[in-house]
Design a protein around this motif. Structure first.
Motif, short mmCIF file in Angstrom:
data_model
loop_
_atom_site.label_atom_id
_atom_site.label_comp_id
_atom_site.label_asym_id
_atom_site.label_seq_id
_atom_site.Cartn_x
_atom_site.Cartn_y
_atom_site.Cartn_z
N UNK A 58 106.68 -36.03 33.90
CA UNK A 58 105.22 -36.08 33.74
C UNK A 58 104.59 -36.92 34.86
N UNK A 59 104.79 -36.48 36.06
CA UNK A 59 104.22 -37.17 37.21
C UNK A 59 105.30 -37.70 38.12
N UNK A 60 105.24 -37.34 39.41
CA UNK A 60 106.28 -37.79 40.33
C UNK A 60 106.14 -39.28 40.62
N UNK A 61 104.97 -39.86 40.28
CA UNK A 61 104.80 -41.30 40.51
C UNK A 61 105.64 -42.13 39.53
N UNK A 62 106.28 -41.49 38.55
CA UNK A 62 107.25 -42.19 37.72
C UNK A 62 108.58 -42.35 38.45
N UNK A 66 103.47 -42.80 45.23
CA UNK A 66 102.72 -41.68 45.81
C UNK A 66 101.56 -42.24 46.62
N UNK A 67 101.33 -41.68 47.80
CA UNK A 67 100.22 -42.10 48.64
C UNK A 67 98.98 -41.26 48.40
N UNK A 68 99.14 -39.93 48.36
CA UNK A 68 97.98 -39.05 48.19
C UNK A 68 98.29 -38.07 47.06
N UNK A 69 97.36 -37.97 46.10
CA UNK A 69 97.47 -36.98 45.03
C UNK A 69 96.62 -35.78 45.42
N UNK A 70 97.21 -34.60 45.35
CA UNK A 70 96.51 -33.38 45.75
C UNK A 70 96.49 -32.43 44.56
N UNK A 71 95.36 -32.37 43.82
CA UNK A 71 95.32 -31.49 42.64
C UNK A 71 95.14 -30.02 43.02
N UNK A 72 95.40 -29.16 42.05
CA UNK A 72 95.29 -27.73 42.27
C UNK A 72 96.50 -27.03 41.69
N UNK A 73 96.35 -25.72 41.45
CA UNK A 73 97.46 -25.02 40.81
C UNK A 73 97.58 -23.61 41.34
N UNK A 85 101.81 -35.98 46.59
CA UNK A 85 102.09 -35.26 45.35
C UNK A 85 101.21 -34.02 45.33
N UNK A 86 101.83 -32.87 45.56
CA UNK A 86 101.05 -31.64 45.72
C UNK A 86 101.10 -30.80 44.44
N UNK A 87 99.94 -30.58 43.86
CA UNK A 87 99.85 -29.67 42.71
C UNK A 87 99.85 -30.39 41.37
N UNK A 88 99.38 -29.67 40.36
CA UNK A 88 99.20 -30.26 39.03
C UNK A 88 100.52 -30.72 38.41
N UNK A 89 101.60 -29.97 38.62
CA UNK A 89 102.88 -30.31 38.00
C UNK A 89 103.38 -31.66 38.49
N UNK A 90 103.23 -31.90 39.79
CA UNK A 90 103.77 -33.13 40.36
C UNK A 90 102.89 -34.31 40.00
N UNK A 91 101.60 -34.07 39.84
CA UNK A 91 100.69 -35.18 39.53
C UNK A 91 100.92 -35.65 38.10
#
Lengths: 195, 194
Positions: free
Chosen positions: A132-136, A140-147, A112-118
């Motif tokens: 509100x999160x692709x994990x819905x 997701x295996x790895x969350x990658x924050x940043x924007x 999950x890359x980026x704030x929108x996807x997290x």
């Protein structure tokens, strides 16, 4: 020899006779499979918004994702085992994402890359159209924050995923999330939900 | 945003826009409800039933030639300070014949304003005749206005949504639109204190 992450390259190494170590390698088939798998991740290009620019930059010359064996971006889910969800995921897109994820062969991984996807990012509170999160939708295996996250961060996420694949060698797949989206535009009448 | 009186443009009415208002009042004496001709974005409000005649006149008058419908937008007034709840539809018009400058910045530099035509519609049943046959470019703008604000444009063959999926509940830019609990199994957490 344990590598820099404390993982033994040769299971059962210490049991071997020192002379035998010179000529014989003992390992597990599962370990070798995961070793090959982690060094040949084929990402599916799932660029949804501006994070995709960073994903492209990561694959391009300067950052050269091929160094980590993960630079072969595929346009088809059937040929890929890693989905880098890069960008804003809207409710209209969510059933399509789920469907493409289901078409990927096991074992498959999601970054999950980026704030929108997290968690929806800047659209989380008032954006009516953003999931509100692709994990819905998919695990997701790895969350990658940043924007958006810089290419170095995406490389770091892929390295983390590679270690995770090796650490979890032989484990069963994670549970599916609850509430599977149905594709409203499924015209050919196929069953789209997971079993 | 600066007050209109601070702007150098605001002091006098724009001549082309004034000409447009004159032509409107001459051809359709009852159509014009209200107007403000000063500022960078002067507007003329007309009755909904006179909208098509107004648009035709503004497009075809040789001195005006508003040949481009730049944008259609809508404003929701669920509880106005005076009058009934209503939705305003705003047509932003540009003439590339009389005023060939394309960019907004250059127009501002040369005091070439856009013209806005407004119509006010009842909020329970916002319906306005289409201008698709007058400006073909109005197509997507009308679809977007229907999609997000729920304004029904009559007289055109079909009015599908443009951005949201066809089964989306309601029109989300209405001020009283409520977040659904979930959409196709994906839960939605509504914002607090809205």
């Amino acid at each position: 020899m344990p590598d820099e992450h404390g993982m033994s390259m040769i299971p059962g190494e210490s049991l071997l006779d020192p002379e035998l170590q010179q000529s014989v390698i003992l390992t597990k088939v599962q370990w070798v499979k995961d070793w090959g798998r982690r060094h040949a991740l084929w990402p599916m290009a799932f660029g949804l918004a501006c994070c995709a620019m960073e994903m492209m930059a990561t694959a391009a010359t300067k950052y050269d994702l091929d160094r980590f064996g993960a630079g072969v971006f595929r346009a088809s889910p059937r040929q890929s085992d890693l989905m880098i969800v890069a960008g804003t995921l809207s409710h209209k897109m969510a059933p399509r994402l789920r469907r493409l994820w289901e078409q990927m062969p096991d074992p498959k991984y999601v970054i999950a890359m980026g704030a929108c996807v997290i968690g929806g990012g800047p659209y989380s509170k008032f954006g009516y159209h953003v999931v509100q999160g692709v994990d819905l939708v998919v695990p997701v295996d790895v969350y990658l924050p940043g924007c958006p996250p810089r290419p170095e961060a995406l490389i770091d996420a892929i390295r983390k995923l590679q270690f995770r694949i090796q650490e979890r060698s032989g484990e069963t797949l994670p549970d599916m999330p609850q509430g599977l989206p149905q594709d409203p535009t499924d015209e050919d009448g196929e069953e789209t939900s997971a079993a | 945003m600066a007050e209109p009186s601070d702007s150098p443009v605001a002091a006098a009415a724009d001549p082309v826009t004034a000409k447009a208002l004159e032509a409107l009042q001459a051809a359709l004496p009852d159509a014009v409800v209200d107007s403000v001709l000063t500022g960078q974005h002067p507007w003329i409000q007309v009755r909904a039933q006179d909208l098509r005649a107004t648009c035709r006149l503004l497009r075809d008058d040789p001195a005006l030639r508003y040949d481009c419908c730049h944008l259609i937008s809508a404003v929701d007034f669920p509880a106005p300070t005076e009058g009934e709840p209503h939705i305003d539809v705003v047509y932003h018009l540009v003439s590339y014949v009389v005023r060939p400058e394309a960019s907004y910045a250059k127009r501002a530099e040369k005091n070439d304003p856009f013209l806005a035509i407004k119509v006010s519609l009842p909020r329970e049943k916002p319906e306005v005749p289409t201008v698709l046959d007058i400006w073909i470019g109005a197509d997507w703008h009308e679809r977007e206005t229907w999609d997000l604000m729920g304004v029904r444009f009559t007289g055109r063959a079909e009015l599908p949504r443009i951005l949201l999926p066809e089964d989306w509940p309601g029109h989300p830019l209405r001020k009283d639109w409520e977040f659904p609990a979930s959409y196709h199994g994906v839960p939605i957490i509504p914002p607090e204190g809205l």
